[in-house]
Design a protein around this motif. Structure first.
Motif, mmCIF file in Angstrom:
data_model
loop_
_atom_site.group_PDB
_atom_site.id
_atom_site.type_symbol
_atom_site.label_atom_id
_atom_site.label_comp_id
_atom_site.label_asym_id
_atom_site.label_seq_id
_atom_site.Cartn_x
_atom_site.Cartn_y
_atom_site.Cartn_z
ATOM 1 N N ARG B 228 51.624 18.564 26.673
ATOM 2 C CA ARG B 228 50.067 18.606 26.772
ATOM 3 C C ARG B 228 49.850 18.641 25.142
ATOM 4 O O ARG B 228 50.140 19.255 24.463
ATOM 5 N N THR B 229 48.706 17.854 24.725
ATOM 6 C CA THR B 229 48.330 17.713 23.553
ATOM 7 C C THR B 229 47.237 19.175 23.185
ATOM 8 O O THR B 229 46.937 19.729 24.245
ATOM 9 N N GLN B 230 47.206 19.333 21.787
ATOM 10 C CA GLN B 230 46.279 20.297 21.613
ATOM 11 C C GLN B 230 44.895 20.357 21.946
ATOM 12 O O GLN B 230 44.038 21.405 22.421
ATOM 13 N N LYS B 231 44.567 19.408 22.012
ATOM 14 C CA LYS B 231 43.110 18.982 22.363
ATOM 15 C C LYS B 231 42.780 19.416 23.938
ATOM 16 O O LYS B 231 42.023 19.938 24.456
ATOM 17 N N GLU B 232 43.994 18.765 24.644
ATOM 18 C CA GLU B 232 43.845 19.215 26.084
ATOM 19 C C GLU B 232 43.739 20.696 26.358
ATOM 20 O O GLU B 232 42.915 21.219 27.195
ATOM 21 N N ILE B 233 44.656 21.264 25.902
ATOM 22 C CA ILE B 233 45.076 22.910 25.797
ATOM 23 C C ILE B 233 43.475 23.578 25.328
ATOM 24 O O ILE B 233 42.949 24.446 25.949
ATOM 25 N N GLY B 234 42.991 23.049 24.335
ATOM 26 C CA GLY B 234 41.792 23.625 23.774
ATOM 27 C C GLY B 234 40.665 23.440 24.522
ATOM 28 O O GLY B 234 39.771 24.356 24.594
ATOM 29 N N ASP B 235 40.556 22.601 25.448
ATOM 30 C CA ASP B 235 39.656 22.129 26.407
ATOM 31 C C ASP B 235 39.618 23.163 27.484
ATOM 32 O O ASP B 235 38.593 23.793 28.013
ATOM 33 N N ILE B 236 40.644 23.468 28.024
ATOM 34 C CA ILE B 236 41.158 24.316 28.984
ATOM 35 C C ILE B 236 40.637 25.921 28.610
ATOM 36 O O ILE B 236 40.025 26.586 29.429
ATOM 37 N N ALA B 237 41.258 26.067 27.475
ATOM 38 C CA ALA B 237 41.451 27.472 27.116
ATOM 39 C C ALA B 237 40.125 28.020 26.713
ATOM 40 O O ALA B 237 39.491 29.169 26.188
ATOM 41 N N GLY B 238 39.202 26.932 25.993
ATOM 42 C CA GLY B 238 37.895 27.034 25.129
ATOM 43 C C GLY B 238 38.231 27.596 23.887
ATOM 44 O O GLY B 238 37.259 28.031 23.372
ATOM 45 N N VAL B 239 39.391 27.046 23.249
ATOM 46 C CA VAL B 239 39.462 27.260 21.874
ATOM 47 C C VAL B 239 39.756 25.915 20.947
ATOM 48 O O VAL B 239 39.895 24.731 21.544
ATOM 49 N N ALA B 240 39.269 25.995 19.861
ATOM 50 C CA ALA B 240 39.284 24.820 19.058
ATOM 51 C C ALA B 240 40.721 24.289 18.832
ATOM 52 O O ALA B 240 41.588 25.245 18.656
ATOM 53 N N ASP B 241 40.840 23.162 18.534
ATOM 54 C CA ASP B 241 42.315 22.663 18.434
ATOM 55 C C ASP B 241 42.727 22.974 17.107
ATOM 56 O O ASP B 241 44.016 23.360 16.853
#
Lengths: 295, 275
Positions: B228-241
């Protein structure tokens, strides 16, 4: 004896070396002669000092204990203190006065050593009443370094370079002075702003100068386990990493709020006098030592 | 014998034989825990021609509001149910939230604050107390109140009710974030292990547990087949990439020590991306 002490400390406190309540004021002749006012504030200050001394009589032993370890660094600090009972430099020896019970009971070093770290003051917020209604527009137009945006905020924001401070001047004549690093500087800066306002033609006085808030910071030089601290001191601490990376510790006595960070830096705020900051730090230091990170 | 009055809902609500003449109909469910007892009556909309006066307006127009004293509370309960519904929270959390709200409301110490803000903060506290914390950002997503205001109300409520909540850990969020990303159980377990070890070894001092969890998920997913890309994880977790990047940089040097022993690497540890 007591009175003599207060007089001497007052003299040292107001402005460095210059007796302020004489007719020859250092800030020019524009000031309206206010001998009545001056003595009023002088006597108020004396009263405050006496009250402070009475209140802090019990704490004298602990504060002197603290100052013992740090007296090498702090003669200048105590010179500018007006409202604490700390001994004046050069007049009292380093050891506590004979009336403290500590000396006969404890051995040379007390059970828990004082930290040897002195919090540095970073900001002082004070208020003063200039005693007359002001026309903010004329002040904003004629004074240098003044901004006035009535739609945004109903006060003139004025800045001076020495001491580097900012003042909010309201049309009622009340003024808030922020940014000074010591009580003395705050008072000096407030007087400078009062002089500026006076030179613009308003009959400004200098009533009820009061320090409202003091902020200090220091470093304990070791990392801290905030999770442990919040577990044991639940009723005083609030640690929410989602909201703020530091632990917010609300000490009851003295009433000070401390921001404690993982790196070991501590910010203390909410004090009205310098001694509260020192006392709060001396209270928290052993607790923080207990939560030192071992790796 | 023992006769108990059943205060549940009328179970024949939908039957339409003898609709108007059924004497066992007694009213709506009672909610004694929350409102002050629900014994008021509402006038419903009329049926039949006689209930309309001339001009076609209905007689008995006003449905008199029932318990005006807790109308605000009923409103808040409705709002809480709506919010919980949006993120599929189970009934026990909703009930806990309602109870918290009632306690706060009766105390009146937070009376000036917006009821929606109090409700959102109560929802946050209830999730925490049930052991399944939601991040402030997740609560923000289903509420109209800002994170700042929810945070303020949260602290005020804890003070008013004199309770405290447990500190959040990285493991609390793993199952939710990983499922939302569609990661298999192996990756989720690896990420949980990585995050726990990273906190134990104090590789990430001062970082929010959410950021550490996100970085751990990134590392675990990048080492597996399901990247998974950082952007996808950031979207789900609510943190910036960039936040994920920062935390990842801190755990990257010790990557071999952080993975569980039985993890099957799709991408070996030395080929993990270096940011």
């Amino acid at each position: 004896m007591n009175n003599a002490r207060t007089d001497r400390s007052l003299e040292g406190a107001m402005t460095p070396g210059i007796p302020i309540f004489s007719p020859m004021m250092p800030y020019g002749t524009g000031l309206t002669p206010q001998p009545v006012q001056s003595t009023n504030s002088l006597s108020i200050l004396e009263e405050q000092q006496r009250q402070q001394q009475q209140q802090q009589a019990a704490q004298q032993s602990t504060s002197q204990q603290a100052t013992q370890g740090t007296s090498g660094q702090t003669p200048q600090l105590f010179h500018s203190q007006t409202l604490t009972t700390a001994p004046l430099p050069g007049t009292t020896p380093l050891y506590p006065s004979p009336m403290t019970p500590m000396t006969p009971i404890t051995p040379a070093t007390p059970a828990s050593e004082s930290s040897g770290i002195v919090p540095q003051l970073q900001n002082i917020v004070s208020t003063v009443n200039l005693g007359c209604k002001l026309d903010l527009k004329t002040i904003a137009l004629r004074a240098r370094n003044a901004e006035y945006n009535p739609k945004r905020f109903a006060a003139v924001i004025m800045r001076i370079r020495e001491p580097r401070t900012t003042a909010l001047i309201f049309s009622s004549g009340k003024m808030v002075c922020t940014g000074a690093k010591s009580e003395e500087q705050s008072r000096l800066a407030a007087r400078k702003y009062a002089r500026v306002v006076q030179k613009l033609g308003f009959p400004a006085k200098f009533l009820d100068f009061k320090i409202q808030n003091m902020v200090g910071s220091c470093d304990v030089k070791f990392p801290i386990r905030l999770e442990g601290l919040v577990l044991t001191h639940q009723q005083f601490s609030s640690y929410e990493p989602e909201l703020f990376p530091g632990l917010i510790y609300r000490m009851i006595k003295p009433r000070i709020v401390l921001l404690i960070f993982v790196s070991g830096k501590v910010v203390l705020t909410g004090a009205k006098v310098r001694a509260e900051i020192y006392e709060a730090f001396e209270n928290i230091y052993p607790i923080l030592k207990g939560f030192r990170k071992t790796t | 014998g023992d006769r108990v009055i059943d205060v549940g809902s009328e179970w024949r609500t939908f039957s339409n034989d003898k609709a108007t003449k059924d004497p066992s109909r007694v009213g709506d469910t009672q909610n004694p825990l929350l409102s002050d007892g629900d014994l008021s009556t509402m006038i419903g909309k009329g049926t039949g021609a006689a209930s309309f006066d001339e001009f076609g307006n209905s007689k008995y127009q006003n449905r008199r509001t029932m318990s005006s004293s807790d109308r605000a509370m009923m409103n808040a309960f409705k709002e809480i149910t709506n919010m919980a519904d949006r993120i599929n929270l189970p009934r026990n959390i909703v009930d806990r939230t309602n109870n918290l709200f009632k306690q706060v409301y009766e105390q009146k110490s937070l009376k000036g604050r917006s009821n929606d803000a109090i409700a959102s903060a109560c929802l946050y506290i209830a999730c925490r107390q049930e052991g399944v914390p939601r991040t402030f950002k997740e609560i923000c997503a289903v509420s109209r109140i800002s994170k700042k205001e929810i945070g303020r109300c949260f602290k005020l409520i804890l003070k008013a009710l004199e309770t405290s909540v447990d500190l959040i850990t990285t493991g609390d969020f793993m199952s939710r974030f990983c499922s939302n990303l569609g990661l298999p159980k192996q990756v989720q377990m690896a990420a949980t292990h990585i995050a726990r070890k990273a906190v134990e070894l104090d590789l990430v001092p001062g970082r929010s547990p959410i950021s550490v969890a996100a970085a751990a998920i990134y590392m675990a997913s990048q080492a597996s087949a399901e990247k998974r890309t950082q952007k996808e994880i950031g979207d789900i977790a609510g943190v910036a990439d960039v936040t994920i990047r920062q935390s990842y940089r801190l755990i990257y040097p010790r990557a071999p020590d952080l993975f569980p022993a039985d993890f099957k690497f799709d991408t070996p540890v030395d080929k993990l991306p270096q940011l």
